[in-house]
Scaffold this motif. Structure first.
Motif, PDB file in Angstrom:
ATOM      1  N   ILE A  25       0.787  -1.369   0.233  1.00 43.82           N
ATOM      2  CA  ILE A  25       0.001  -0.039  -0.043  1.00 43.82           C
ATOM      3  C   ILE A  25       0.875   1.197   0.101  1.00 43.82           C
ATOM      4  O   ILE A  25       0.552   2.167  -0.755  1.00 43.82           O
ATOM      5  CB  ILE A  25      -1.029  -0.168   1.358  1.00 43.82           C
ATOM      6  CG1 ILE A  25      -2.023  -1.309   1.038  1.00 43.82           C
ATOM      7  CG2 ILE A  25      -1.811   1.322   1.353  1.00 43.82           C
ATOM      8  CD1 ILE A  25      -3.046  -1.097  -0.233  1.00 43.82           C
ATOM      9  N   ALA A  26       1.991   1.360   0.601  1.00 42.84           N
ATOM     10  CA  ALA A  26       2.978   2.637   0.866  1.00 42.84           C
ATOM     11  C   ALA A  26       3.723   2.431  -0.440  1.00 42.84           C
ATOM     12  O   ALA A  26       4.065   3.563  -0.973  1.00 42.84           O
ATOM     13  CB  ALA A  26       4.011   2.119   1.933  1.00 42.84           C
ATOM     14  N   GLU A  27       3.934   1.449  -1.215  1.00 41.87           N
ATOM     15  CA  GLU A  27       4.630   1.411  -2.289  1.00 41.87           C
ATOM     16  C   GLU A  27       4.032   1.873  -3.768  1.00 41.87           C
ATOM     17  O   GLU A  27       4.630   2.196  -4.676  1.00 41.87           O
ATOM     18  CB  GLU A  27       5.462   0.244  -2.668  1.00 41.87           C
ATOM     19  CG  GLU A  27       6.210  -0.189  -1.340  1.00 41.87           C
ATOM     20  CD  GLU A  27       7.601   0.775  -1.601  1.00 41.87           C
ATOM     21  OE1 GLU A  27       8.140   1.196  -2.354  1.00 41.87           O
ATOM     22  OE2 GLU A  27       8.068   1.021  -0.211  1.00 41.87           O
ATOM     23  N   LEU A  28       2.635   1.220  -3.791  1.00 42.51           N
ATOM     24  CA  LEU A  28       1.980   1.147  -4.904  1.00 42.51           C
ATOM     25  C   LEU A  28       1.567   2.944  -5.712  1.00 42.51           C
ATOM     26  O   LEU A  28       1.703   2.877  -6.811  1.00 42.51           O
ATOM     27  CB  LEU A  28       0.697   0.442  -4.755  1.00 42.51           C
ATOM     28  CG  LEU A  28       0.672  -0.892  -5.247  1.00 42.51           C
ATOM     29  CD1 LEU A  28      -0.804  -1.329  -5.076  1.00 42.51           C
ATOM     30  CD2 LEU A  28       1.025  -1.089  -6.419  1.00 42.51           C
ATOM     31  N   PRO A  29       1.236   3.837  -4.852  1.00 37.28           N
ATOM     32  CA  PRO A  29       1.010   4.829  -5.287  1.00 37.28           C
ATOM     33  C   PRO A  29       2.008   5.583  -6.378  1.00 37.28           C
ATOM     34  O   PRO A  29       1.696   5.798  -7.460  1.00 37.28           O
ATOM     35  CB  PRO A  29       0.702   6.018  -4.216  1.00 37.28           C
ATOM     36  CG  PRO A  29       0.301   4.998  -3.321  1.00 37.28           C
ATOM     37  CD  PRO A  29       1.166   3.781  -3.456  1.00 37.28           C
ATOM     38  N   GLY A  40      -2.785   4.220 -19.095  1.00 37.58           N
ATOM     39  CA  GLY A  40      -3.795   5.149 -18.637  1.00 37.58           C
ATOM     40  C   GLY A  40      -4.198   4.766 -17.313  1.00 37.58           C
ATOM     41  O   GLY A  40      -3.394   4.095 -16.483  1.00 37.58           O
ATOM     42  N   PRO A  41      -5.297   5.279 -16.709  1.00 41.83           N
ATOM     43  CA  PRO A  41      -5.646   5.122 -15.266  1.00 41.83           C
ATOM     44  C   PRO A  41      -5.564   3.411 -14.791  1.00 41.83           C
ATOM     45  O   PRO A  41      -5.998   2.481 -15.735  1.00 41.83           O
ATOM     46  CB  PRO A  41      -7.177   5.760 -15.164  1.00 41.83           C
ATOM     47  CG  PRO A  41      -6.917   6.708 -16.347  1.00 41.83           C
ATOM     48  CD  PRO A  41      -5.946   6.035 -17.419  1.00 41.83           C
ATOM     49  N   VAL A  42      -4.870   3.141 -14.018  1.00 46.25           N
ATOM     50  CA  VAL A  42      -4.889   1.564 -13.589  1.00 46.25           C
ATOM     51  C   VAL A  42      -6.262   1.242 -12.982  1.00 46.25           C
ATOM     52  O   VAL A  42      -6.823   1.812 -12.239  1.00 46.25           O
ATOM     53  CB  VAL A  42      -3.579   1.564 -12.605  1.00 46.25           C
ATOM     54  CG1 VAL A  42      -3.765  -0.057 -11.789  1.00 46.25           C
ATOM     55  CG2 VAL A  42      -2.129   1.763 -13.380  1.00 46.25           C
ATOM     56  N   ARG A  43      -6.647   0.130 -13.361  1.00 46.35           N
ATOM     57  CA  ARG A  43      -7.869  -0.587 -12.951  1.00 46.35           C
ATOM     58  C   ARG A  43      -7.846  -1.636 -11.917  1.00 46.35           C
ATOM     59  O   ARG A  43      -8.859  -2.047 -11.476  1.00 46.35           O
ATOM     60  CB  ARG A  43      -8.693  -0.797 -14.149  1.00 46.35           C
ATOM     61  CG  ARG A  43      -8.420  -1.780 -15.019  1.00 46.35           C
ATOM     62  CD  ARG A  43      -9.422  -2.291 -16.167  1.00 46.35           C
ATOM     63  NE  ARG A  43      -9.041  -3.291 -17.028  1.00 46.35           N
ATOM     64  CZ  ARG A  43      -9.212  -4.630 -16.747  1.00 46.35           C
ATOM     65  NH1 ARG A  43      -9.773  -4.851 -15.740  1.00 46.35           N
ATOM     66  NH2 ARG A  43      -8.739  -5.560 -17.754  1.00 46.35           N
ATOM     67  N   ASP A  62      -6.313   8.606  -6.859  1.00 41.47           N
ATOM     68  CA  ASP A  62      -7.006   9.713  -7.751  1.00 41.47           C
ATOM     69  C   ASP A  62      -8.468   9.425  -7.472  1.00 41.47           C
ATOM     70  O   ASP A  62      -9.164   9.548  -8.447  1.00 41.47           O
ATOM     71  CB  ASP A  62      -6.469   9.395  -9.147  1.00 41.47           C
ATOM     72  CG  ASP A  62      -5.161   9.790  -9.312  1.00 41.47           C
ATOM     73  OD1 ASP A  62      -4.504  10.741  -8.486  1.00 41.47           O
ATOM     74  OD2 ASP A  62      -4.498   9.561 -10.416  1.00 41.47           O
ATOM     75  N   ASP A  63      -8.616   9.398  -6.336  1.00 38.54           N
ATOM     76  CA  ASP A  63     -10.244   9.191  -5.909  1.00 38.54           C
ATOM     77  C   ASP A  63     -11.078   7.985  -6.576  1.00 38.54           C
ATOM     78  O   ASP A  63     -12.244   7.958  -6.751  1.00 38.54           O
ATOM     79  CB  ASP A  63     -11.271  10.466  -6.400  1.00 38.54           C
ATOM     80  CG  ASP A  63     -10.635  11.528  -5.437  1.00 38.54           C
ATOM     81  OD1 ASP A  63     -10.221  11.402  -4.406  1.00 38.54           O
ATOM     82  OD2 ASP A  63     -10.608  12.837  -5.848  1.00 38.54           O
ATOM     83  N   ARG A  64     -10.259   7.170  -6.915  1.00 38.54           N
ATOM     84  CA  ARG A  64     -10.727   5.798  -7.582  1.00 38.54           C
ATOM     85  C   ARG A  64     -10.335   4.403  -6.789  1.00 38.54           C
ATOM     86  O   ARG A  64      -9.190   4.443  -6.453  1.00 38.54           O
ATOM     87  CB  ARG A  64     -10.384   5.507  -9.161  1.00 38.54           C
ATOM     88  CG  ARG A  64     -10.849   6.496  -9.964  1.00 38.54           C
ATOM     89  CD  ARG A  64     -10.517   6.268 -11.441  1.00 38.54           C
ATOM     90  NE  ARG A  64      -8.884   6.156 -11.558  1.00 38.54           N
ATOM     91  CZ  ARG A  64      -8.302   4.836 -11.651  1.00 38.54           C
ATOM     92  NH1 ARG A  64      -8.934   3.710 -11.717  1.00 38.54           N
ATOM     93  NH2 ARG A  64      -6.933   4.948 -11.807  1.00 38.54           N
TER      94      ARG A  64
END
Length: 121
Positions: A25-29, A40-43, A62-64
């Motif tokens: 969780i700390a590394e993914l952003p 593009g946005p990661v889903r 990003d709010d998703r």
């Protein structure tokens, strides 16, 4: 992180990533922000269950909400990142506790192609 050029699409692994910690969780952003340039946005993220500490089922980017799916990979230390347009990047994850020299070599080997050899006459 190192990625192969897009032209090297014949390879199973698209690159390698050496995270700073075992906390997904700390590394993914930061990782997902960089990969969004290609995807593009990661889903969705599918990760090797054995490679990370306990992880929630999603992360907010990003709010998703981006689903995080743990899987036991035969190859191990593998991560699939799916983009919104159907593209996917497959990464070899180098353990955060790896020796820096070994990790650097593994990163560079992932993106360096050996020159073609010709048979001796």
């Amino acid at each position: 992180m190192r990625l192969r050029p897009k032209a090297d699409s014949d390879e199973y692994l698209d690159g390698a990533w050496w995270p700073r910690s075992g906390d997904l969780i700390a590394e993914l952003p930061d990782l997902l922000a960089v990969l969004a340039v290609r995807l593009g946005p990661v889903r969705r993220v599918v990760y090797d269950r054995a490679s990370w500490s306990r992880t929630p089922r999603q992360i907010i980017i990003d709010d998703r909400a981006v689903p995080l799916d743990a899987y036991t990979f035969e190859l191990g230390n593998t991560m699939y990142i799916f983009g919104s347009a159907g593209a996917v990047i497959v990464l070899r994850v180098i353990p955060s506790v790896a020796d820096p020299g070994m990790a650097h070599s593994a990163l560079m080997a992932m993106v360096t192609r050996e020159p073609a050899t010709t048979p001796s006459e």
